[in-house]
Each structure stands twice: as C-alpha cells, then as structure tokens.
Design a protein around this motif. Structure first.
Motif, PDB file in Angstrom:
ATOM      1  N   UNK B 136      34.773  42.560  45.000  1.00 55.49           N
ATOM      2  CA  UNK B 136      35.716  41.429  44.906  1.00 55.49           C
ATOM      3  C   UNK B 136      36.829  41.632  43.878  1.00 55.49           C
ATOM      4  N   UNK B 137      36.532  42.333  42.760  1.00 59.67           N
ATOM      5  CA  UNK B 137      37.558  42.482  41.724  1.00 59.67           C
ATOM      6  C   UNK B 137      38.755  43.298  42.199  1.00 59.67           C
ATOM      7  N   UNK B 138      38.549  44.067  43.273  1.00 60.64           N
ATOM      8  CA  UNK B 138      39.649  44.887  43.780  1.00 60.64           C
ATOM      9  C   UNK B 138      40.537  44.117  44.754  1.00 60.64           C
ATOM     10  N   UNK B 139      40.178  42.850  44.997  1.00 59.20           N
ATOM     11  CA  UNK B 139      40.899  42.038  45.976  1.00 59.20           C
ATOM     12  C   UNK B 139      41.794  41.008  45.284  1.00 59.20           C
ATOM     13  N   UNK B 140      42.823  40.546  46.016  1.00 59.09           N
ATOM     14  CA  UNK B 140      43.669  39.470  45.493  1.00 59.09           C
ATOM     15  C   UNK B 140      42.957  38.133  45.699  1.00 59.09           C
ATOM     16  N   UNK B 141      43.492  37.094  45.079  1.00 59.69           N
ATOM     17  CA  UNK B 141      42.891  35.762  45.189  1.00 59.69           C
ATOM     18  C   UNK B 141      42.757  35.292  46.625  1.00 59.69           C
ATOM     19  N   UNK B 142      43.819  35.511  47.413  1.00 63.12           N
ATOM     20  CA  UNK B 142      43.791  35.089  48.814  1.00 63.12           C
ATOM     21  C   UNK B 142      42.761  35.876  49.612  1.00 63.12           C
ATOM     22  N   UNK B 143      42.662  37.165  49.331  1.00 63.95           N
ATOM     23  CA  UNK B 143      41.672  37.989  50.050  1.00 63.95           C
ATOM     24  C   UNK B 143      40.255  37.549  49.715  1.00 63.95           C
ATOM     25  N   UNK B 144      40.030  37.223  48.448  1.00 66.59           N
ATOM     26  CA  UNK B 144      38.693  36.763  48.048  1.00 66.59           C
ATOM     27  C   UNK B 144      38.328  35.480  48.785  1.00 66.59           C
ATOM     28  N   UNK B 145      39.316  34.593  48.905  1.00 64.83           N
ATOM     29  CA  UNK B 145      39.013  33.342  49.591  1.00 64.83           C
ATOM     30  C   UNK B 145      38.797  33.587  51.087  1.00 64.83           C
ATOM     31  N   UNK B 161      32.099  22.711  55.779  1.00 59.46           N
ATOM     32  CA  UNK B 161      32.486  21.797  54.703  1.00 59.46           C
ATOM     33  C   UNK B 161      33.285  22.591  53.680  1.00 59.46           C
ATOM     34  N   UNK B 162      34.524  22.161  53.451  1.00 62.60           N
ATOM     35  CA  UNK B 162      35.403  22.931  52.566  1.00 62.60           C
ATOM     36  C   UNK B 162      35.973  22.030  51.481  1.00 62.60           C
ATOM     37  N   UNK B 163      35.717  22.408  50.234  1.00 57.08           N
ATOM     38  CA  UNK B 163      36.161  21.600  49.103  1.00 57.08           C
ATOM     39  C   UNK B 163      37.354  22.268  48.430  1.00 57.08           C
ATOM     40  N   UNK B 164      38.541  21.809  48.761  1.00 56.79           N
ATOM     41  CA  UNK B 164      39.792  22.366  48.209  1.00 56.79           C
ATOM     42  C   UNK B 164      39.799  23.888  48.191  1.00 56.79           C
ATOM     43  N   UNK B 165      39.543  24.519  49.327  1.00 58.23           N
ATOM     44  CA  UNK B 165      39.360  25.974  49.297  1.00 58.23           C
ATOM     45  C   UNK B 165      40.621  26.746  48.922  1.00 58.23           C
ATOM     46  N   UNK B 166      41.788  26.145  49.091  1.00 59.76           N
ATOM     47  CA  UNK B 166      43.016  26.908  48.823  1.00 59.76           C
ATOM     48  C   UNK B 166      43.747  26.423  47.565  1.00 59.76           C
TER      49      UNK B 166
END
Lengths: 276, 260
Positions: B136-145, B161-166
């Motif tokens: 995960x550390x090699x990924x950007x924030x969007x990729x992680x999500x 169920x998605x709690x403010x995922x973006x």
C-alpha cells in the motif's frame, strides 16, 4: 540554498548548480555523522592519555588508555572466559523477558479483567527501586545463574510489556470494525492484524530490554560474586587493579554493543516485512 | 421464496452515547426503507451522526432504541454480508494489494482459488492489476481507496456500506473515484448506503438522497435523483442538476443554522 538567491539564473544552470551543491552537502553531512563522533571520542581518549602521562597520575587512581589496552590484550583469554556466563545470562534474561513481556501484553490487551487486575500492579511494580531488591533474589534463589537471570528478567520485561501493549492497541478503529464486520475470530484479529501491527513497537521495547537485561546480570554478579565480568570488576577493585576494571568494562561495552546490534538487525529484517 | 422488497430498513433508530460530560444524542431518530438495488446517499454536515447511523445498520454499534433490518432480518450483530468502506482505506501495510483485497475472506475462512480469481477480476476492474504485488505504501491515496473498494466487493455483497470513502482525497482524485464507482455500479448494481458531505458527489452517484440534519439529527429531506443511468460527468451541466444542488444546499444550510 545559495543558488536560489541568485538573480534569475536560467532553469538549466539553476538545476545543475542545485544537484551539484546537493551532492556535496549530502556527502558532507554523512561524513560529519560518522567522523564527528569518532573525532570527539578520539580527542577525549587522547586528552585522557595526555593528562595521565603529564600529571604522572598513578595507575591505581586512573590508568592511561594505552595501559588499559595492554592489560585487555594480556588478559583477553581470561576475560573472555568470564564474559561467557555474563553473555549467556543476559541473552537468557532477554529471551525470557521477550516471551513474558509479549505474553503479558497480549493478556492485558485481550482481557478487560486481566487489564484492570494486572496493569496498575505492573506499573506500580516499576516504581520500586528494583536494584534494592537484588539481595532478595539471592535469598530466594541462591547464588547461581537462576537468581541473576530472574533479576535480569525482573528489570527488563517492563519495556517489552509497555511497547507491545502500545503496538497492539495502535490498530485503526475502522480496521477493527472491518474485522468484526467480516466475522473474524479474536484469535485471527490478533495473529493477522494486531500482532503484525505491533511489530515495530515491540522492537523499540526490545532494544531497551537488551540493555536492561545486561544491567540486571551485572548487578547480580556484583552481589553473588561467583563469576562473570561484573564479578571481575568487583574483584579487580578489591585488588586496586584499575586497568583490569577498565578492561572488563571495555569488553562489556563490546558485548553490549554486539547484542544491541543483533536486535537492530532482527528489527531491520522484521520491518522489511511489517514496517509501514 | 422471494426476497423482501426493502433491502435495508431503519425504524425509529436512535443512538445516545454516554460520555464523561453527559449523554450525547448522536442520532435522534431515523426512519427509512431502502429498496433493493438503490444507491442511497446520506448527506449532511459533519457531526450530524451519519457515521453512527451507518454503524448501527452494519451492526457494529448497538442502537440505543429502534430497529434496523438487512434483507428482512433484524440487525443484532456485525453484518458479515455487507461490504464496507471507510474514509481511511485501512489497508494492512505488510500485505500486498492482492492480499489486502482477499483480507475479508482470509479473516473468516480460507482463501480458495476461486476467491483469488475473483480478487484478480476486481483488481482489473479498479485498474490496479499491474499493482497487485505492490505494498500500500507504494500507492497513491486514490489507488489505496480503490484497493479498499475492491476489498469491499470481494465477497460479492448484496449491500455496500460506505462512510465518506472519498473525503480524504483531493478534488480531482475524488471525481475520478466517483466516476469509477459509478462505472462499477452500472455493471453490477447493489444496494448501497453512501455517506458523504459532498452534494455534487451525492447527486452524481445516487438514486436517492437522504439529508440528515444536526441537532436533532434526523432525516430532514428524502428525494429521488431523476437522471437516468449510466451517467457521465456531463449531467453536472444540466440545469436540473444545479436546481437539485441548490435545493439540497439550502436544506443543509437550514439544519445547521436553525436555533435549537
């Protein structure tokens, strides 16, 4: 930095100057990091040698570093034999602390009952000036290895408990929610989430524990007066053999550094897998 | 046996937290039924109890009173059939992207070859196939999500169920993620609750929007989004989009400024 203060250099020259100065700066900084402490240490030892020689300080008060080095070299086979029990007992104390400390942290973090019953007592235990209790261990466990190792565990397990506990409870709340939401068992949450997350924390505790474990063994050797480098220091002091005291201490430093290095090495290996 | 029409129901759901400084009413009363296959956004200002509401429906927080049902069954504990996403990707840093996607299965049973195939399909769907062995550390924030999204879909849940995922992403990445989610949705629609405080995101993604007010925290508006699917970002240029936006903005503004 100087490059940025120049009046509008072209982009090309600016970047060239920057890389160049950055390279030099990095080299300088790294050289400083290695050389500065070495030069400082060498200066102190040199001053020590000079003062002892110039002021004609007798060996029974403060031997010169060169005299210590000679003594260390002469008695090395003997000192190494004494170093064996000290090293073995330190490692034993450390390993027992590792198992006990991690086990206790898991218990305290997993069971609310255990936490409420035990944790305040563990913390309170730490407020006792533990060295003062060393003679008690001799009374209870005799003058053999058992009492030194037990005492060593006694003073080195606490940092492991605290660090492990911090790690086990550092897991993100939403991640724990996710674990519950997928129906994970408590055991799996520990083995696959909490414990791996705690690994970096555990090692910071282990680095303290390894130095504490050695202190415990040396204090034990002071009191039980059987064998070991701690005993050698005491014995040499009684004979006013100052150079031998310093030689023993020098050897202790080397062993301590080596053991610490092993823990750091294990940490580096573990962090490659479990580091963030 | 035919499945019940409503996938999710909330009946007088209420949550009061006991804190050292007294009782705090996180959700005053929530009543709603969500039809199977509907994508429903719960929109509201921060601190209005949206997350608590979702946690009650997921069975991760017990309700103080009232009932929730999922697929016709009362929620009494963690709902293992629902996929979940949080504001943080909450990935395990020591696992590869692929193993993170398989995490829910690994945690409740063993990973079968079929699961692996499914995880690989999902990674292709979220455009992370080439990153399956990365950490995960090699990924950007969007990729992680996106990994977190694939992970939420791994058990092919009927409910998401998605709690403010973006919320933690920058504006551009956020739009991309919204579009990616909409595309995945078009392929396999599921019942979803999507918590957000972005009005545009809610309109673009949802079939229906519930607005939650603050103090008392209850549903103050319930409307359907009229745009047909599949949608593309051009819907935002429609005058109806803007009308809806202003209407919702006004609703939220009223709930936050009304003296209670």
């Amino acid at each position: 930095m100087t490059a940025t203060h120049m009046n509008e250099p072209t982009a090309a020259t600016r970047s060239k100057r920057n890389t160049f100065s950055v390279d030099i700066q990095m080299l300088r900084r790294q050289a400083r990091l290695v050389l500065l402490p070495l030069i400082t240490a060498a200066a102190i030892v040199g001053a020590w040698e000079a003062i002892v020689r110039l002021k004609n300080i007798p060996d029974v008060l403060l031997p010169a570093p060169s005299a210590i080095a000679i003594r260390l070299f002469e008695t090395l086979p003997f000192l190494l034999k004494q170093a064996v029990p000290t090293t073995v007992e330190t490692i034993a104390g450390f390993l027992i602390s590792l198992v006990l400390g991690i086990g206790l942290a898991v218990l305290v973090s997993a069971s609310r009952f255990a936490r409420e019953a035990l944790y305040p007592n563990i913390v309170f235990f730490q407020l006792i000036p533990k060295i003062a209790l060393a003679p008690l261990f001799i009374v209870w466990l005799g003058i053999g290895s058992e009492s030194r190792v037990t005492f060593s565990v006694f003073i080195s397990f606490f940092p492991v408990v605290v660090a492990t506990l911090t790690g086990l409870t550092s897991v993100d709340r939403d991640l724990l929610r996710l674990c519950r939401a997928v129906g994970a068992t408590g055991t799996k949450v520990y083995t696959r989430v909490r414990f791996p997350a705690a690994v970096p924390h555990i090692f910071s505790g282990l680095k303290i524990a390894i130095t504490f474990a050695m202190i415990g063994v040396i204090v034990g050797e002071f009191i039980t007066a059987q064998a070991g480098l701690g005993y050698m220091i005491l014995f040499a002091a009684s004979q006013a053999e100052m150079a031998l005291i310093f030689a023993s201490i020098a050897l202790l430093c080397v062993i301590g550094l080596a053991l610490y290095g092993l823990v750091v090495l294990a940490e580096a290996t573990a962090l490659r897998k479990y580091g963030a | 046996m035919s499945a019940p029409f409503n996938a999710i129901t909330a009946h007088r759901l209420r949550k009061v937290y006991d804190t050292p400084s007294g009782a705090v009413e996180a959700v005053a009363e929530a009543n709603f039924d969500i039809a199977r296959g509907d994508f429903v956004s719960i929109l509201g200002p921060s601190g209005c109890g949206k997350s608590t509401l979702m946690l009650m429906i997921a069975g991760l927080e017990p309700a103080t009173s009232g009932d929730a049902t999922l697929d016709g069954l009362p929620v009494s504990g963690p709902q293992t059939e629902a996929g979940m996403m949080f504001q943080d990707p909450t990935l395990l840093p020591w696992r590869s992207v692929l193993d993170n996607v398989l995490f829910p299965i690994d945690m409740c049973s063993g990973v079968s070859p079929d699961d692996k195939v499914r995880a690989e399909t999902l990674l292709r769907m979220v455009d992370l196939w080439n990153f399956r062995d990365k950490r995960p550390r090699e990924l950007s924030g969007g990729m992680r999500q996106r990994v977190a999204l694939a992970r939420a879909l791994i058990k092919d849940p009927r409910i998401l169920l998605m709690d403010e995922p973006f919320s933690a992403l920058d504006a551009i990445t956020r739009d991309e993620m919204g579009l990616a989610l909409a595309r995945i949705w078009d392929k396999s629609p599921k019942t979803a609750i999507f918590i957000t405080h972005s009005i545009r995101e809610a309109i673009f993604l949802s079939d229906r929007i519930l607005v939650m007010g603050r103090r008392p925290s209850r549903i103050v508006e319930d409307l359907r989004v009229p745009f047909p699917r599949p949608r593309d970002p051009s819907v935002e240029a429609k005058p109806e989009f803007n009308e809806l936006y202003l209407h919702l903005k006004d609703k939220i503004h009223r709930t936050t400024s009304s003296p209670h």
